[in-house]
Design a protein around this motif. Sequence first.
Motif, mmCIF file in Angstrom:
data_model
loop_
_atom_site.group_PDB
_atom_site.id
_atom_site.type_symbol
_atom_site.label_atom_id
_atom_site.label_comp_id
_atom_site.label_asym_id
_atom_site.label_seq_id
_atom_site.Cartn_x
_atom_site.Cartn_y
_atom_site.Cartn_z
ATOM 1 N N VAL A 8 62.785 -12.447 60.938
ATOM 2 C CA VAL A 8 61.909 -11.625 59.732
ATOM 3 C C VAL A 8 60.455 -12.167 59.853
ATOM 4 O O VAL A 8 59.718 -13.208 59.856
ATOM 5 C CB VAL A 8 62.313 -12.256 58.457
ATOM 6 C CG1 VAL A 8 61.799 -11.633 57.186
ATOM 7 C CG2 VAL A 8 63.943 -12.090 58.314
ATOM 8 N N VAL A 9 59.708 -11.241 60.154
ATOM 9 C CA VAL A 9 58.185 -11.236 60.339
ATOM 10 C C VAL A 9 57.209 -10.626 59.297
ATOM 11 O O VAL A 9 57.640 -9.308 58.688
ATOM 12 C CB VAL A 9 57.754 -10.510 61.717
ATOM 13 C CG1 VAL A 9 56.344 -10.548 61.992
ATOM 14 C CG2 VAL A 9 58.718 -11.133 62.977
ATOM 15 N N GLY A 10 56.418 -11.263 58.754
ATOM 16 C CA GLY A 10 55.444 -10.914 57.721
ATOM 17 C C GLY A 10 55.801 -11.630 56.266
ATOM 18 O O GLY A 10 56.910 -11.903 56.125
ATOM 19 N N ALA A 11 54.865 -11.782 55.767
ATOM 20 C CA ALA A 11 54.643 -12.621 54.444
ATOM 21 C C ALA A 11 55.571 -11.550 53.414
ATOM 22 O O ALA A 11 56.428 -12.150 52.568
ATOM 23 C CB ALA A 11 53.315 -12.604 53.637
ATOM 24 N N ASP A 12 55.345 -10.312 53.323
ATOM 25 C CA ASP A 12 56.277 -9.557 52.493
ATOM 26 C C ASP A 12 57.567 -9.498 52.773
ATOM 27 O O ASP A 12 58.205 -9.911 51.851
ATOM 28 C CB ASP A 12 55.557 -8.062 52.496
ATOM 29 C CG ASP A 12 56.136 -7.299 51.340
ATOM 30 O OD1 ASP A 12 56.194 -7.456 50.292
ATOM 31 O OD2 ASP A 12 56.781 -6.162 51.848
ATOM 32 N N LYS A 13 58.006 -9.559 53.975
ATOM 33 C CA LYS A 13 59.471 -9.413 54.349
ATOM 34 C C LYS A 13 60.258 -10.731 53.977
ATOM 35 O O LYS A 13 61.361 -10.650 53.575
ATOM 36 C CB LYS A 13 59.497 -9.034 55.773
ATOM 37 C CG LYS A 13 59.323 -7.571 56.095
ATOM 38 C CD LYS A 13 59.562 -7.028 57.428
ATOM 39 C CE LYS A 13 59.176 -5.677 57.613
ATOM 40 N NZ LYS A 13 59.393 -5.342 58.887
ATOM 41 N N VAL A 14 59.398 -11.895 54.189
ATOM 42 C CA VAL A 14 59.915 -13.182 54.335
ATOM 43 C C VAL A 14 60.099 -13.359 52.471
ATOM 44 O O VAL A 14 61.217 -14.022 52.117
ATOM 45 C CB VAL A 14 59.007 -14.297 54.651
ATOM 46 C CG1 VAL A 14 59.270 -15.748 54.284
ATOM 47 C CG2 VAL A 14 59.023 -14.301 56.311
ATOM 48 N N VAL A 57 52.212 -24.516 59.500
ATOM 49 C CA VAL A 57 51.345 -24.163 58.747
ATOM 50 C C VAL A 57 49.940 -24.112 59.196
ATOM 51 O O VAL A 57 49.518 -25.269 59.966
ATOM 52 C CB VAL A 57 51.449 -24.828 57.284
ATOM 53 C CG1 VAL A 57 50.364 -24.453 56.279
ATOM 54 C CG2 VAL A 57 52.669 -24.986 56.716
ATOM 55 N N HIS A 58 49.442 -23.173 59.241
ATOM 56 C CA HIS A 58 47.764 -23.061 59.893
ATOM 57 C C HIS A 58 47.074 -22.368 58.851
ATOM 58 O O HIS A 58 47.288 -21.278 58.270
ATOM 59 C CB HIS A 58 47.682 -22.297 61.133
ATOM 60 C CG HIS A 58 48.651 -23.028 62.224
ATOM 61 N ND1 HIS A 58 48.175 -24.111 62.848
ATOM 62 C CD2 HIS A 58 49.881 -22.639 62.661
ATOM 63 C CE1 HIS A 58 48.912 -24.262 63.796
ATOM 64 N NE2 HIS A 58 50.024 -23.744 63.791
ATOM 65 N N ASP A 59 45.716 -22.823 58.536
ATOM 66 C CA ASP A 59 44.807 -22.454 57.692
ATOM 67 C C ASP A 59 45.574 -22.189 56.279
ATOM 68 O O ASP A 59 45.288 -20.903 55.584
ATOM 69 C CB ASP A 59 44.236 -21.215 58.139
ATOM 70 C CG ASP A 59 43.280 -21.641 59.450
ATOM 71 O OD1 ASP A 59 42.787 -22.598 59.362
ATOM 72 O OD2 ASP A 59 43.328 -20.472 60.158
ATOM 73 N N GLY A 60 46.569 -22.710 55.853
ATOM 74 C CA GLY A 60 47.196 -22.860 54.535
ATOM 75 C C GLY A 60 48.104 -21.823 54.587
ATOM 76 O O GLY A 60 48.682 -21.457 53.556
ATOM 77 N N LEU A 61 48.651 -21.203 55.657
ATOM 78 C CA LEU A 61 49.394 -19.983 55.674
ATOM 79 C C LEU A 61 50.596 -20.504 56.784
ATOM 80 O O LEU A 61 50.457 -21.032 57.590
ATOM 81 C CB LEU A 61 48.897 -18.756 56.309
ATOM 82 C CG LEU A 61 47.682 -17.940 55.528
ATOM 83 C CD1 LEU A 61 47.263 -17.069 56.280
ATOM 84 C CD2 LEU A 61 48.440 -17.615 54.016
ATOM 85 N N VAL A 62 51.886 -20.044 56.037
ATOM 86 C CA VAL A 62 52.986 -20.443 56.891
ATOM 87 C C VAL A 62 53.168 -19.347 58.160
ATOM 88 O O VAL A 62 52.978 -18.232 57.901
ATOM 89 C CB VAL A 62 54.368 -20.363 56.070
ATOM 90 C CG1 VAL A 62 55.499 -20.533 57.213
ATOM 91 C CG2 VAL A 62 54.350 -21.562 55.033
ATOM 92 N N THR A 63 53.068 -20.083 59.366
ATOM 93 C CA THR A 63 52.995 -19.038 60.546
ATOM 94 C C THR A 63 54.349 -18.884 61.344
ATOM 95 O O THR A 63 54.516 -17.811 61.744
ATOM 96 C CB THR A 63 51.887 -19.597 61.366
ATOM 97 O OG1 THR A 63 52.352 -20.805 61.722
ATOM 98 C CG2 THR A 63 50.544 -19.592 60.934
ATOM 99 N N GLN A 64 55.034 -19.996 61.076
ATOM 100 C CA GLN A 64 56.489 -19.912 61.617
ATOM 101 C C GLN A 64 57.318 -20.706 60.581
ATOM 102 O O GLN A 64 57.196 -21.701 60.153
ATOM 103 C CB GLN A 64 56.564 -20.455 63.161
ATOM 104 C CG GLN A 64 56.040 -19.534 64.201
ATOM 105 C CD GLN A 64 56.373 -19.795 65.489
ATOM 106 O OE1 GLN A 64 57.034 -20.791 65.750
ATOM 107 N NE2 GLN A 64 55.579 -19.126 66.439
#
Length: 94
Positions: A8-14, A57-64
């Motif tokens: 599942v890729v992308g903040a919206d889909k997650v 988490v990188h720069d405050g965002l979950v990347t994986q």
Amino acid sequence: MRAGLRPVVGADKVARLFLGLMRRERDVELTQADVNRTPGSTVRIAGSTIAVLALDVHDGLVTQLWPVANPDKLHAWTGDEPRTGITGCPRQGR
């Protein structure tokens, strides 16, 4: 609970995935946790741990996100003895 067949890729889909899970399972509880010395979360339904999520988490965002739902790998969070001797999650030893 079954594992997904595709990432599942992308903040919206997650976000939609988690909202859908929480709609289907009313007793879902997400708890912040240290997973192999990285940020993560436990997923519980009716008080039973059904999955553990390890996060990058990188720069405050979950990347994986690495979910672990195999009961043989959850013994550290459930208190059960491992059935097959398998331990940890995919990030262990990293």
